[in-house]
Design a protein around this motif. Structure first.
Motif: not given
Length: 412
Positions: A171-192
């Motif tokens: 992933v690059t910074y440019a990919d963040i909106p398309a690749v990472l922003w759709p992720l549910p927050i519970q699937d994100v490292w650091g969010i319990g």
């Protein structure tokens, strides 16, 4: 932030893939669950293969009693000595491609590393990742997943959500909106789970919602953690890969345990005694002393109250159990009355042990305690942690004797 970092993991699936290879099973197709203690129905699943995840939803953190009675499922006990051996073998392979100071272990099955300044030798970070995967498979028969990103947070998130399924993802910074922003927050490292529910109450369900939330709101609600979550959502992570281990050690030590049953305060005090002995032994091993001690408690799911965390600073730094235990008993007494499921203590504000100033009237007493502690340390280092224990460790509430037979909290 421009540093190139890679996250390495044993994906299919960390411990379960090691077990699969050792047992001649297919790590991708066979249903395997690695369990900490098969004698306890509530024991935690430490790793699960893709097949059992897909078919039954059994995953890391599930309980033994949740595993269905299916003869096709292999339920196996954890073998921590084996996993540590494989972890060190993989670490040594990574070291062939990058220097030791460019590697930061994260857990038994994951690490970060950077190829900064070594591209001329081995090519791009993508080239190193592919070479690493091939080498590990050829020499150990294990499959690695590699997440690649411009910092540790992005490398970890792309690993967890994409590379563990495909084997390699970047992933690059440019990919963040398309690749990472759709992720549910519970699937994100650091969010319990608790933070997930808190964010959901604010209408935040995906990483993109978090990125678009007002920073002032997150900061006012959750302080520095809210600020960190906001910047992570935009892909910003300034934590370095290359760190000084001695500087890290000087920040403090911590130790804790999740209890196998609910404890009352009297039982919890026994565990606090044992944890304090462990952490002060570590201070003495590093020839350090601490001014500040902290107690953290998580309560049983049966209790409606939040967790408890308090710190107190001593008038003089120490590396002995007695001064800390006096404070920890007071902190425990001041905590809420409720069933306890997790206890941890930490020490911070460290100084060299040689810099400790003893009270004129107590110096003889403290010197006697110091000699006794050093003798205990020597016995345990030579004969094992169970060679000499407090009598309270032999009670039903004690954990030290059971823990002495384990590696990393699990049986060898």
């Amino acid at each position: 932030m421009g540093e190139k970092a890679a996250m390495i993991s044993n994906p299919y699936l960390s411990l379960s893939s090691v077990e699969a290879v050792e047992r001649g099973l297919n790590p991708l197709k066979d249903m395997i669950a690695v369990v900490g203690d098969l004698s306890r129905r509530g024991s935690v699943v430490l790793a699960a293969s893709p097949a059992i995840k897909d078919r039954y939803g059994i995953k890391t953190g599930s309980r033994l009693y949740e595993i269905p009675d299916d003869p096709r499922i292999y339920v196996v006990p954890a073998r921590m000595a084996l996993y540590i051996e494989r972890s060190m073998q993989i670490l040594n392979i990574v070291h062939r491609f990058v220097p030791a100071e460019a590697i930061q272990p994260y857990s038994i099955d994951e690490l970060f590393f950077t190829t900064l300044h070594s591209e001329r030798l081995f090519g791009s970070i993508h080239d190193v990742a592919m070479s690493l995967k091939r080498t590990v498979y050829k020499e150990l028969g294990l499959l690695l997943a590699v997440g690649i990103g411009p910092n540790k947070f992005l490398a970890k998130v792309i690993l967890d959500n994409y590379a563990k399924k495909t084997g390699l993802a970047a992933v690059t910074y440019a990919d963040i909106p398309a690749v990472l922003w759709p992720l549910p927050i519970q699937d994100v490292w650091g969010i319990g789970r608790r933070m997930q529910l808190n964010l959901n109450r604010l209408g935040i369900y995906r990483l993109g919602d978090l990125a678009k939330a007002p920073l002032s709101l997150l900061r006012s609600r959750y302080g520095v953690i809210g600020e960190q979550l906001y910047y992570h959502a935009w892909g910003v992570d300034l934590s370095p890969v290359i760190v000084d281990p001695y500087a890290e050690a000087r920040k403090g030590f911590s130790t804790g345990v999740t209890l196998m049953r609910d404890y009352n305060k009297l039982d919890a005090l026994i565990v606090i005694y044992e944890l304090t002995d462990q952490i002060t032994a570590k201070l003495r091993r590093y020839r350090l002393a601490a001014f500040t001690v902290s107690l953290s408690i998580r309560y049983s799911n049966k209790e409606p109250m939040p967790g408890y965390h308090k710190s107190r600073t001593l008038y003089a730094a120490s590396c002995l159990s007695v001064p800390f235990l006096e404070v920890l008993q007071q902190l425990l007494h001041a905590s809420n009355d409720g069933l306890i499921r997790h206890i941890s203590i930490s020490v911070s504000n460290l100084v060299e042990e040689s810099a400790v100033q003893l009270d004129l009237f107590d110096s003889a007493y403290h010197e006697k305690l110091r000699r006794l502690s050093r003798t205990t340390d020597a016995i345990q280092q030579r004969h094992g942690s169970a060679a000499i224990l407090r009598a309270i460790s032999l009670t039903d509430a004690g954990i030290a004797l059971n823990k002495s037979h384990k590696i990393g909290g699990h049986y060898e």
